[in-house]
Design an enzyme around this catalytic site. Structure first.
Site, PDB file in Angstrom:
ATOM      1  N   CYS A 149     -41.046  -4.487  39.255  1.00 50.22           N
ATOM      2  CA  CYS A 149     -39.801  -4.097  39.888  1.00 50.22           C
ATOM      3  C   CYS A 149     -38.549  -4.710  39.422  1.00 50.22           C
ATOM      4  CB  CYS A 149     -39.748  -3.596  41.445  1.00 50.22           C
ATOM      5  SG  CYS A 149     -40.633  -4.919  42.441  1.00 50.22           S
ATOM      6  N   TYR A 150     -38.613  -5.959  40.025  1.00 54.78           N
ATOM      7  CA  TYR A 150     -37.354  -6.937  39.591  1.00 54.78           C
ATOM      8  C   TYR A 150     -37.258  -6.977  38.268  1.00 54.78           C
ATOM      9  CZ  TYR A 150     -37.295  -8.586  44.453  1.00 54.78           C
ATOM     10  OH  TYR A 150     -37.169  -8.788  45.727  1.00 54.78           O
TER      11      TYR A 150
END
Length: 337
Positions: A149-150
């Site tokens: 996600c990051y």
């Protein structure tokens, strides 16, 4: 078009549930297999929200069952567990979207930050599942490594500027994520008493997603950027905000750069003011904004951490792998208010 049989392994977690929520509305993908490490329960008991929506027995994950009942499988499993299943499926011709980190990184990088790799022979077959950068490769692949996600939010924010960033100055990424990104299992950090009315950094300058961001930016630009990544946990269920700071080596209009780079991308939205997590939560969008002050550049992006940062991006990759429209069944309406 006939249905394509798909399975979800790792259905007990948040990303597994998000996959099922998308797949039950998919016009082509048909869920024929749902599994966890233990099995022995009905889906609507595992996730009461699925009662009268979709029913299925949740079985104990088994490679042989996957090969006989699925054409494509989503592995929503922790690192190391995924490769144990994937290596038994690849040679059987099963298409795989792996939501873990097991196939995202070069071998040396993976083993430095995770564990010894158990499937070195298939590692080179994996395509990094960021459609904006690897769409054509994904279409031809049978093994897609879904990004973290990051890294999704960070790479999409930074990659349009790689030709303009001063490599002699470090890039600082300040990241903030909702608690769902920490997974379903409660710990001291995610306990209500700890996170309510609070915000705090964790794994400062040592998070495993930092080398993922650095490696993928290098592959796109052939430049070694000094990435310094600090994530924070915020008292929100979902959503993720990235603030990145760097120096420019030439004068640019940052919004014009973004609009040109993403002009044909349906799931990247460029804003003329700083973005927020609420406007993209519940969707597959990545929202981006940028502004400069002299030679200083600020880039700001937001995603839903368990959709664009995981499950909806996984379905986008599966669509591409199966020759379908990329946007099929992907969520586009934000959870607002």
């Amino acid at each position: 078009m006939t249905h394509i049989n798909v399975g979800v392994v790792g259905a007990s977690g948040y990303t597994g549930l998000e996959l099922i929520k998308i797949l039950v509305q998919h016009p082509i993908f048909q869920i024929t297999y749902v599994a966890t490490s233990e099995g022995g329960v009905e889906l609507d008991k595992l996730h009461p929200a699925m009662q009268d929506v979709f029913s299925s027995p949740v079985e104990k994950a088994d490679v042989k069952e996957i090969t006989t009942r699925c054409e494509l499988v989503f592995l929503a499993l922790p690192h190391q567990a995924s490769m144990g299943f994937a290596k038994g499926l690849i040679d059987e011709g099963i298409k795989i979207v792996d939501l873990s980190a097991d196939y995202r990184l070069e071998l040396e990088t993976y083993e430095k930050h995770y564990c010894p790799h158990e499937d070195k022979e298939h590692l080179d077959q994996a395509v990094y599942g960021l459609p904006e950068l690897y769409r054509e490769e994904i279409k031809k692949s049978s093994l897609v490594a879904n990004p973290g996600c990051y890294p999704t939010a960070s790479i999409l924010a930074l990659v349009p500027f790689t030709d303009y960033i001063d490599e002699n100055f470090p890039i600082f990424i300040d990241a903030k994520s909702g608690v769902s990104g920490a997974g379903k299992k409660c710990n001291e950090s995610t306990h209500y008493i700890s996170i309510n009315e609070n915000i705090f950094p964790y794994k400062v300058l040592s998070h495993r997603h930092e080398p993922e961001i650095k490696e993928k930016l290098f592959k796109q630009s052939n430049k070694e950027f000094d990435i310094n990544f600090v994530p924070h946990l915020i008292p929100a269920t979902r959503g993720e905000l990235i603030d990145a700071y760097m120096l420019l080596k030439e004068d640019i209009d940052p919004l014009q750069v973004l609009r040109e780079f993403y002009k044909d991308e349906p799931f990247v939205r460029i804003f003329d003011k700083p973005v927020d997590i609420k406007s993209c939560s519940g969707t597959n969008f990545c929202d981006i904004y940028a502004q400069k002050k002299g030679n200083k550049l600020y880039v700001n992006s937001a995603v839903d951490n368990i959709l664009r940062g995981s499950s909806s991006q996984a379905v986008a990759n599966a669509n591409l792998m199966c020759g379908l429209a990329e946007n099929l069944a992907l969520p586009i309406i934000a959870y607002v208010p």
